[in-house]
Design an enzyme around this catalytic site. Structure first.
Site, PDB file in Angstrom:
ATOM      1  N   ALA A  71       0.818  -1.217   0.000  1.00  0.00           N
ATOM      2  CA  ALA A  71       0.000   0.000   0.000  1.00  0.00           C
ATOM      3  C   ALA A  71       0.850   1.265   0.000  1.00  0.00           C
ATOM      4  O   ALA A  71       0.455   2.281  -0.561  1.00  0.00           O
ATOM      5  CB  ALA A  71      -0.942   0.000   1.192  1.00  0.00           C
ATOM      6  N   ASN A 151      -6.509   3.376  10.302  1.00  0.00           N
ATOM      7  CA  ASN A 151      -5.779   2.241  10.867  1.00  0.00           C
ATOM      8  C   ASN A 151      -5.730   2.265  12.389  1.00  0.00           C
ATOM      9  O   ASN A 151      -5.649   1.224  13.019  1.00  0.00           O
ATOM     10  CB  ASN A 151      -4.364   2.168  10.283  1.00  0.00           C
ATOM     11  CG  ASN A 151      -3.677   3.518  10.225  1.00  0.00           C
ATOM     12  OD1 ASN A 151      -4.201   4.470   9.636  1.00  0.00           O
ATOM     13  ND2 ASN A 151      -2.531   3.615  10.837  1.00  0.00           N
ATOM     14  N   HIS A 201      -1.105  -7.949   2.892  1.00  0.00           N
ATOM     15  CA  HIS A 201      -0.803  -8.440   4.241  1.00  0.00           C
ATOM     16  C   HIS A 201      -1.724  -7.902   5.337  1.00  0.00           C
ATOM     17  O   HIS A 201      -1.545  -8.220   6.503  1.00  0.00           O
ATOM     18  CB  HIS A 201       0.665  -8.189   4.603  1.00  0.00           C
ATOM     19  CG  HIS A 201       1.004  -6.776   4.982  1.00  0.00           C
ATOM     20  ND1 HIS A 201       1.085  -6.376   6.292  1.00  0.00           N
ATOM     21  CD2 HIS A 201       1.282  -5.692   4.239  1.00  0.00           C
ATOM     22  CE1 HIS A 201       1.416  -5.074   6.332  1.00  0.00           C
ATOM     23  NE2 HIS A 201       1.538  -4.648   5.088  1.00  0.00           N
ATOM     24  N   CYS A 327       7.073   5.683  18.510  1.00  0.00           N
ATOM     25  CA  CYS A 327       8.471   5.843  18.845  1.00  0.00           C
ATOM     26  C   CYS A 327       9.150   6.675  17.767  1.00  0.00           C
ATOM     27  O   CYS A 327       9.199   6.286  16.613  1.00  0.00           O
ATOM     28  CB  CYS A 327       9.136   4.471  18.906  1.00  0.00           C
ATOM     29  SG  CYS A 327      10.122   4.261  20.358  1.00  0.00           S
TER      30      CYS A 327
END
Ligand SMILES: *Cc1c(COP(=O)(O)O)cnc(C)c1O
Length: 403
Positions: A71, A151, A201, A327
């Site tokens: 993507a 997401n 995936h 992070c």
């Protein structure tokens, strides 16, 4: 017991997908671009069939599917490809602050080439304002890019309404539909989406293969290739095709087409149970994003005064979830998606994303609930902030000492 509740990061490969891929590694080793021997034809047949399976999932023409590496590449190809192809018509692109980095960073990069980008804000529930979108469109606008489902929160944007606005103004509409394809119906022609990016995936297929749907009829859309080479994929994406990956992607699409409704029904019940258990057994937890317009398998919950990364450590690595902290090289940054919904840094850092999947069981959810409840209670027992909160101290008015 190890419980995987991070299916929005990546899904396990469905064993039926793996079975279909295996022959293409050894028995059928051909390059699908080899035209003069049966090995090539066999590989090409596998790719053609996968293209049909994926087109059937989207109800589009197989010729409208361009295979990519995922993507991220599809987003780059769509946005940069449209910008370069339609540059003479204008330089303005509209997108949203809560998009995936693959869209945001691509848009950002294009400003160096002269693009003007408008970033729409979202409301507290994560949805864009349609009037704001329409008002942002101008004569130089060439593309609107809005993700189908987020997401981090699972929030689903009003795709049909956005499609209608783009149609009315004659602007191309692109969507990063990575989190939606194969989980809920995503039919670009019914919605008025002209370019649709997605990846294998995140829908129980292998990693490293994705696709871009590019409308061929009313309108016929063209994108400038971002890679030069053999002219594969109708000249839009050069490079030898990942034949086993594509065959698996096709199988994953077929399974999704047949099973997504049953999966969604089961998973939404399981997700609701997870939510109900946590919110009834723990005080001060908040569900982030619109709960009526969201994906069936996702919930994002803030546990007030509990730091998400610390909470995850109490799971002893038995439960995989995702925290609302990202992070960066130097520090933990609160998720920009949650901040865009208006969460303060504290609540963003105390949020956890749970994303269930086809292989999540009732027992796993029950196990996760127990670990979560114990973990949150443990963290709060140790927390002076929680103690002050329970004593009724108004934490927003506390003057914290500098040392
Ligand atoms: C995972 C994801 C991507 C990136 O997909 P890759 O195939 O890993 O490149 C892009 N957009 C969204 C919304 C995603 O969830």
């Amino acid at each position: 017991m190890r419980v995987y509740l991070d299916n929005n990061s990546t899904t396990p490969c469905d064993p039926r997908v793996v079975d279909t891929m295996v022959p293409y590694f050894y028995q059928k080793p051909g390059n699908s671009a080899s035209r003069n021997h049966p090995f090539g034809w066999e590989a090409e047949e596998g790719v053609d069939y996968a293209r049909e399976q994926i087109a059937a999932l989207l109800k589009v023409d197989p010729k409208e599917i361009i295979f990519t590496s995922g993507a991220t590449e599809s987003d780059n190809l769509a946005i940069k490809g449209v910008f370069e192809m339609y540059r003479s018509k204008g330089n303005h692109i509209i997108t949203v602050t809560t998009e995936h980095k693959a869209v945001l960073d691509t848009c950002d990069k294009l400003t160096e080439a002269g693009a003007e980008i408008t970033y729409l804000k979202v409301a507290e529930d994560g949805l864009i304002d349609l009037a704001e979108l329409e008002a942002a469109i101008k004569s130089t606008t060439i593309l609107v890019s809005v993700m189908w489902a987020n997401n981090e929160t699972g929030v689903i944007q009003p795709m049909k309404e956005i499609g209608d606005i783009c149609e009315k103004h004659g602007v191309l509409f692109m969507s990063d539909a990575t989190q939606a394809v194969g989980k809920i119906p995503t039919y670009p022609k019914e919605i008025g989406v002209h370019l649709l990016a997605f990846t294998s995936h995140k829908m129980y297929g292998p990693k490293g293969v994705g696709a871009l749907y590019v409308s061929r009829k009313s309108p016929r859309v063209k994108v400038t290739a971002q890679m030069d080479g053999g002219g594969h994929e109708r000249g839009m994406r050069s490079g030898t095709l990942n034949v086993p990956g594509i065959v698996g992607f096709g199988k994953a699409a077929e399974i999704a087409r047949l099973e997504m409704h049953a999966d969604a029904e089961r998973l939404s019940k399981l997700r609701d149970r997870l939510e109900r258990e946590l919110t009834s057994r723990l005080e001060e937890c908040y569900i982030n994003g619109n709960v009526d317009h969201r994906m069936p398998h996702v919930t994002n919950i803030s546990f007030k005064h509990v730091e998400g990364e610390g909470l995850m450590m109490t799971f002893n690595q038995n439960i995989a979830v995702s925290s609302g902290s990202a992070c960066t090289s130097a520090s933990l940054e609160p998720s920009y998606v949650l901040v865009a919904l208006g969460l303060g840094d504290d609540l963003a850092h105390s949020s956890i994303r749970f994303s269930l999947g086809r292989f999540t069981t009732d027992e796993e959810v029950d196990f996760a609930v127990e670990k979560l409840v114990a973990g949150v209670n443990h963290m709060r027992d140790l927390s002076p902030i929680w103690e002050m909160y329970k004593e009724g101290v108004d934490l927003s008015n506390v003057q914290w000492s500098e040392h």
